[in-house]
Motif scaffolding. Sequence first.
Motif, short mmCIF file in Angstrom:
data_model
loop_
_atom_site.label_atom_id
_atom_site.label_comp_id
_atom_site.label_asym_id
_atom_site.label_seq_id
_atom_site.Cartn_x
_atom_site.Cartn_y
_atom_site.Cartn_z
N GLU A 117 6.75 8.42 -5.33
CA GLU A 117 6.96 9.49 -4.36
C GLU A 117 6.74 9.05 -2.92
N LEU A 118 6.06 7.93 -2.71
CA LEU A 118 5.73 7.50 -1.34
C LEU A 118 6.25 6.10 -1.02
N PHE A 119 7.22 5.64 -1.78
CA PHE A 119 7.72 4.27 -1.58
C PHE A 119 8.35 4.07 -0.20
N ASP A 120 8.82 5.16 0.43
CA ASP A 120 9.43 5.04 1.76
C ASP A 120 8.54 5.65 2.85
N ALA A 121 7.26 5.89 2.53
CA ALA A 121 6.32 6.43 3.51
C ALA A 121 5.68 5.28 4.29
N ASN A 122 4.92 5.65 5.32
CA ASN A 122 4.20 4.65 6.10
C ASN A 122 3.21 3.91 5.20
N VAL A 123 3.15 2.59 5.34
CA VAL A 123 2.30 1.80 4.46
C VAL A 123 0.83 2.19 4.60
N ARG A 124 0.45 2.80 5.72
CA ARG A 124 -0.95 3.23 5.89
C ARG A 124 -1.32 4.29 4.85
N LEU A 125 -0.35 5.16 4.52
CA LEU A 125 -0.62 6.16 3.49
C LEU A 125 -0.86 5.50 2.14
N LEU A 126 -0.05 4.49 1.85
CA LEU A 126 -0.21 3.76 0.59
C LEU A 126 -1.57 3.06 0.55
N ASP A 127 -1.97 2.52 1.69
CA ASP A 127 -3.27 1.85 1.77
C ASP A 127 -4.42 2.81 1.51
N THR A 128 -4.32 4.03 2.04
CA THR A 128 -5.41 5.00 1.84
C THR A 128 -5.55 5.35 0.36
N ILE A 129 -4.43 5.45 -0.32
CA ILE A 129 -4.48 5.73 -1.76
C ILE A 129 -5.05 4.53 -2.51
N ASN A 130 -4.53 3.36 -2.19
CA ASN A 130 -4.96 2.14 -2.86
C ASN A 130 -6.45 1.90 -2.69
N ASN A 131 -6.97 2.15 -1.51
CA ASN A 131 -8.40 1.94 -1.24
C ASN A 131 -9.29 2.97 -1.93
N SER A 132 -8.70 4.10 -2.33
CA SER A 132 -9.49 5.14 -2.98
C SER A 132 -9.55 4.99 -4.49
N LEU A 133 -8.71 4.11 -5.05
CA LEU A 133 -8.65 3.94 -6.50
C LEU A 133 -9.94 3.35 -7.05
#
Length: 234
Positions: free
Chosen positions: A192-208
């Motif tokens: 769902e977020l593959f084309d979003a800003n990478v910062r959003l992906l980072d916030t999710i990744n760091n919360s895992l």
Amino acid sequence: MKKIVALVTLAILIFSCSNKKQGNMLVQGQIKGLKKGTLYLQKMNDTVLVSIDSVKLLGDDTFLLSDNVKDPVMYYLTFDGNTTEKRIMFFGEEGTITINDKIEQFGFNPEVTGSKNQDIIKEFKKIDARFKNQRLDFIKQDFEARKVNDEDKIKQLEDDYKRMMRKRFLFTAQFAKNNADTEAAPYLALTELFDANVRLLDTINNSLTPKVKASDYGKRLQKFINEVKANETK
């Protein structure tokens, strides 16, 4: 003689099914109206959809399939190998998962229980539906504005659409973070977020959680983020 052959064949089939090695995930259920055909349990292997298990239904619409699940991932339940028009997509994980559906509406609105990750995906889709409805409304309004060449309306719709998509990205990221202890979180980030800003992906990744980070989708998310960042520096 024909009756004897039929009985022997049936006995072999029953014996084979009873001795079939079962994995740590059992997928059971009922496809109402399906009296004859084959159900396939499938999943992606790299970029190829492969069959893990199958069962032939002859006069009985209930089924039992299984697989050994290392990490929770998406599975597909398909009828007679049809993987495009008719399929049920669900999050497979260790345990017993029950899927009930009807052959006339196969894959449209199946009832899936027993998968924690699937419950989370279902909850996300229910909330996300409002964004999809808004998107359809934008498409309709944009079509009408372009038909009469209303440039001001077109520009306004473009700006409003961008704001709506940003809200959706933020909502999806927050939803994934709220469920960071499940494999559904990196899956949502990837799909769902593959084309979003990478910062959003980072916030999710760091919360895992460490367990989810080490899962199949957790590793894929880290790899995707690394690739995006590498492309940005080129």
